[in-house]
Design an enzyme around this catalytic site. Structure first.
Site, PDB file in Angstrom:
ATOM      1  N   CYS A  78       0.825  -1.209   0.000  1.00 22.48           N
ATOM      2  CA  CYS A  78       0.000   0.000   0.000  1.00 22.48           C
ATOM      3  C   CYS A  78       0.865   1.269   0.000  1.00 22.48           C
ATOM      4  O   CYS A  78       1.519   1.548  -0.995  1.00 22.48           O
ATOM      5  CB  CYS A  78      -0.986  -0.074   1.153  1.00 22.48           C
ATOM      6  SG  CYS A  78      -2.510   0.798   0.797  1.00 22.48           S
ATOM      7  N   HIS A 170      -3.535  -5.071   1.646  1.00 17.10           N
ATOM      8  CA  HIS A 170      -2.852  -5.303   2.929  1.00 17.10           C
ATOM      9  C   HIS A 170      -2.852  -6.778   3.326  1.00 17.10           C
ATOM     10  O   HIS A 170      -3.687  -7.192   4.142  1.00 17.10           O
ATOM     11  CB  HIS A 170      -3.560  -4.516   4.035  1.00 17.10           C
ATOM     12  CG  HIS A 170      -3.311  -3.046   3.994  1.00 17.10           C
ATOM     13  ND1 HIS A 170      -2.192  -2.469   4.552  1.00 17.10           N
ATOM     14  CD2 HIS A 170      -4.024  -2.042   3.458  1.00 17.10           C
ATOM     15  CE1 HIS A 170      -2.232  -1.161   4.365  1.00 17.10           C
ATOM     16  NE2 HIS A 170      -3.334  -0.875   3.698  1.00 17.10           N
ATOM     17  N   GLU A 172      -1.006  -8.196   5.357  1.00 14.23           N
ATOM     18  CA  GLU A 172      -0.678  -8.315   6.789  1.00 14.23           C
ATOM     19  C   GLU A 172      -1.917  -8.156   7.664  1.00 14.23           C
ATOM     20  O   GLU A 172      -1.856  -8.362   8.865  1.00 14.23           O
ATOM     21  CB  GLU A 172       0.397  -7.276   7.163  1.00 14.23           C
ATOM     22  CG  GLU A 172      -0.047  -5.831   7.232  1.00 14.23           C
ATOM     23  CD  GLU A 172      -0.238  -5.176   5.869  1.00 14.23           C
ATOM     24  OE1 GLU A 172      -0.144  -5.873   4.833  1.00 14.23           O
ATOM     25  OE2 GLU A 172      -0.515  -3.959   5.835  1.00 14.23           O
TER      26      GLU A 172
HETATM   27  N1  GLN Z   1      -3.721   6.349   1.020  1.00 13.94           N
HETATM   28  C1  GLN Z   1      -2.427   6.142   1.598  1.00 13.94           C
HETATM   29  C2  GLN Z   1      -1.370   6.939   0.874  1.00 13.94           C
HETATM   30  O1  GLN Z   1      -1.628   7.495  -0.128  1.00 13.94           O
HETATM   31  C3  GLN Z   1      -2.056   4.676   1.593  1.00 13.94           C
HETATM   32  C4  GLN Z   1      -3.030   3.906   2.430  1.00 13.94           C
HETATM   33  C5  GLN Z   1      -2.495   2.655   3.043  1.00 13.94           C
HETATM   34  O2  GLN Z   1      -1.285   2.411   3.110  1.00 13.94           O
HETATM   35  N2  GLN Z   1      -3.413   1.883   3.543  1.00 13.94           N
HETATM   36  O3  GLN Z   1      -0.258   6.982   1.306  1.00 13.94           O
END
Ligand code: GLN
Length: 196
Positions: A78, A170, A172
């Site tokens: 992410c 995610h 994890e």
């Molecule tokens: N929206 C976040 C970003 O742009 C990432 C979100 C996440 O890691 N769950 O950094």
């Protein structure tokens, strides 16, 4: 096998627990010297702009960039994946530029648009993987050496480029350890067989 997990902001503890369940040793990385002796590195989810600033303050930007550029194993989820991209669509936000992909931040909208969806990831077998998407990005451009490992709704959400494994969701945050295990196997670890 020791896995370093960047622990400046975000859900690093969940990665630590996932690797612990697989029997892998972890160390939390907050300074460059904490990277000494690790075999693989994880960049967790969180807020990519915050993690970037804290990486700069901690002197970690250069060492992490060197780590990934020299072909050592890196799992980025992410916000971590956003930080690895070579560019972010429509934003002039600095990144490590270690993966030949472009990303779109918050591609699914705001927090309330976060969702879970079963994912078909052929490298993990037939059983669907529980995809947890929290203000997730999408990969919007893949370089020629980037392998597409999973699409959801026609959008790329998991890729591999050499020793880099980048996920928009995610892994994890689920009980399913198959993606962490795949990463460990790619790092050369022999972990006990698991039944997710
Ligand atoms: N929206 C976040 C970003 O742009 C990432 C979100 C996440 O890691 N769950 O950094």
């Amino acid at each position: 096998m020791r896995i370093g997990i960047l622990a400046l902001q975000g859900d690093f503890a969940a990665h630590q627990q996932a690797f612990a369940r697989l029997g892998a040793e972890t160390t939390l990385v907050r300074t460059p010297s904490a990277m000494d002796g690790i075999h693989a590195l994880v960049l967790p989810g969180g807020e990519s702009t915050t993690i970037w600033k804290m990486m700069e303050w901690s002197g970690l930007t250069g060492p992490i960039k060197d780590w990934a550029s020299s072909g050592r194993p890196l799992l980025a989820t992410c916000a971590g994946a956003i930080l690895c991209a070579s560019s972010i669509d429509h934003l002039d936000q600095p990144t490590l530029e270690v993966a030949d992909v472009s990303v779109r931040r918050n591609a699914y909208g705001r927090q309330r648009e976060s969702f879970e969806a079963p994912l078909n990831i052929p490298s993990l077998g037939d059983k669907p993987f529980p995809g947890v998407f929290i203000r997730s990005p999408q990969f919007t451009r893949l370089g020629k050496d980037v392998d597409l490992l999973c699409e959801h709704d026609g959008k790329t959400v998991l890729v591999r480029e050499g020793s880099l494994l980048l996920s928009a969701f995610h892994p994890e945050m689920t009980e399913d350890l198959r993606l962490h295990d795949l990463f460990l196997q790619a790092c050369g670890a022999s972990t006990p067989a698991i039944s997710p």
